[in-house]
Design an enzyme around this catalytic site. Structure first.
Site, PDB file in Angstrom:
ATOM      1  N   PRO A 114       0.785  -1.247   0.000  1.00  0.00           N
ATOM      2  CA  PRO A 114       0.000   0.000   0.000  1.00  0.00           C
ATOM      3  C   PRO A 114       0.809   1.284   0.000  1.00  0.00           C
ATOM      4  O   PRO A 114       0.236   2.357   0.190  1.00  0.00           O
ATOM      5  CB  PRO A 114      -0.790  -0.123   1.310  1.00  0.00           C
ATOM      6  CG  PRO A 114       0.137  -0.858   2.228  1.00  0.00           C
ATOM      7  CD  PRO A 114       0.886  -1.837   1.352  1.00  0.00           C
ATOM      8  N   CYS A 115       2.122   1.224  -0.225  1.00  0.00           N
ATOM      9  CA  CYS A 115       2.936   2.429  -0.051  1.00  0.00           C
ATOM     10  C   CYS A 115       2.523   3.570  -0.981  1.00  0.00           C
ATOM     11  O   CYS A 115       2.709   4.741  -0.642  1.00  0.00           O
ATOM     12  CB  CYS A 115       4.419   2.102  -0.235  1.00  0.00           C
ATOM     13  SG  CYS A 115       4.851   1.469  -1.868  1.00  0.00           S
TER      14      CYS A 115
END
Length: 356
Positions: free
Chosen positions: A244-245
């Site tokens: 999810p960065c």
């Protein structure tokens, strides 16, 4: 090494400070409460999704209520494997899809998303894509675009196309159908949703984790998508997970584009009041169609308003004050999230999960 990474990621999420302040419109991030709101909407509108609990109370996170620890949908079909001809030459320099609104250039990774099909021929492919860009004139009318047989559909160009996510395999290339269970969790560290997926060769035969990468676009393997333990289950259940960065920056870009498209549509509607020939067409393609569809949905307002429809009979049209209207509300967040996640695993029929 992967076990250590999974453990650190889990504890980082559990120990990070919990945000209660909504920054949805400015950052693309959501709070745990907004995640629950968006999850409630997804479950309400698309019953193939449901809330689920951790395997035991010790696996729960404190910032989400019991019974609503994550979302799950089961048995999503995947009819083909993705090979190098689809994904491009993995292993070469990564390229990022920049925010086309700001025209960002070089240097900062966090504002982009890995582009599929990177490699030594990327310049040629980019030139071909540039030729395919449609222009918008001062009246908001989109120019014509020539269709190419081998073009990989983009969610913004083919939103209403049933083949936007997956095309039927060519004759003679039939491959065994796999199914996937998809899980949407909340990353407290990144303050965005996170997708996990678990594959099956048959209802009783789990797909070995490393084979799940056959259904991931080449440039994302072991970079954006890695094999991780699912933190809500006992027994170190290994799944493929989309990291999810960069989710927040991608979602922010989509929100900005949707708002711009909504503004354009309002202008066209105003023009139509004086000149009906300039009225927006029904089922307009591109992101404007996505805006039309998503802005018509609500979990809190279940009453249909008249017979006017937008984007399908199952989506009610809501009445909003024009000044307060937004293209995408926070409770619709996960619908858009799943649309951009589909670009990572285009062989998995994500639209199957949105059948009513």
């Amino acid at each position: 090494m992967n076990i250590l990474h999974s453990t650190l990621s889990t504890w980082r999420d559990r120990l990070a400070p919990v945000s209660r302040t909504s920054t949805f419109r400015n950052t693309g991030q959501i709070t745990p409460e907004e995640f629950v709101l968006a999850g409630d909407y997804l479950v309400y509108k698309f019953p193939s999704w449901s809330w689920a609990d951790a395997s035991n109370p010790a696996k729960r996170v404190s910032y989400l209520p019991p019974g609503k620890q994550f979302l799950v949908t089961r048995g999503v079909p995947c009819h083909r494997r993705l090979n190098d001809n689809f994904a491009g030459d993995a292993g070469h320099d990564d390229e990022l899809v920049r925010d086309m609104l700001s025209g960002g250039t070089g240097g900062v990774d966090d504002d982009g998303w890995l582009r599929t099909g990177g490699g030594q021929d990327s310049a040629d492919r980019q030139e071909n894509r540039i030729k395919d860009v449609r222009t918008v004139d001062e009246s908001g009318n989109m120019g014509e675009r020539e269709e190419e047989e081998d073009e990989i559909p983009d969610m913004e160009d083919e939103d209403d196309d049933e083949e936007a996510i997956i095309r039927d395999p060519a004759s003679g290339t039939t491959q065994p159908t796999r199914t996937y269970n998809l899980y949407i969790t909340y990353s407290n560290f990144y303050r965005t949703p996170r997708l996990y997926m678990s594959g099956y060769l048959s209802p009783s035969e789990p797909l070995p984790p490393h084979l799940m990468m056959e259904d991931v676009v080449g440039d994302y393997k072991d970079k954006t998508v890695t094999l991780e333990d699912f933190p809500w289950y006992d027994g170190n259940v290994k799944m493929a997970s989309v990291h999810p960065c960069r989710h927040a920056s991608v979602m922010k870009t989509l929100l900005d584009r949707a708002d711009a498209a909504l503004k354009l549509r309002r202008e066209k509607l105003k023009q139509a009041q004086s000149d009906p020939s300039k009225a927006p067409s029904v089922g307009e393609s591109g992101l404007e169609g996505l805006v039309d569809d998503i802005k018509a949905l609500s979990l809190s307002d279940q009453q249909q308003h008249g017979s006017d429809k937008s984007g399908g009979d199952e989506w009610e049209v809501l009445q909003h004050d024009e000044e307060e209207q937004v293209a995408i509300r926070v409770d619709q967040y996960l619908v858009v999230f799943l649309k951009f996640i589909a670009s990572v695993t285009p062989g998995i029929e994500h639209d199957f999960t949105m059948g009513v």
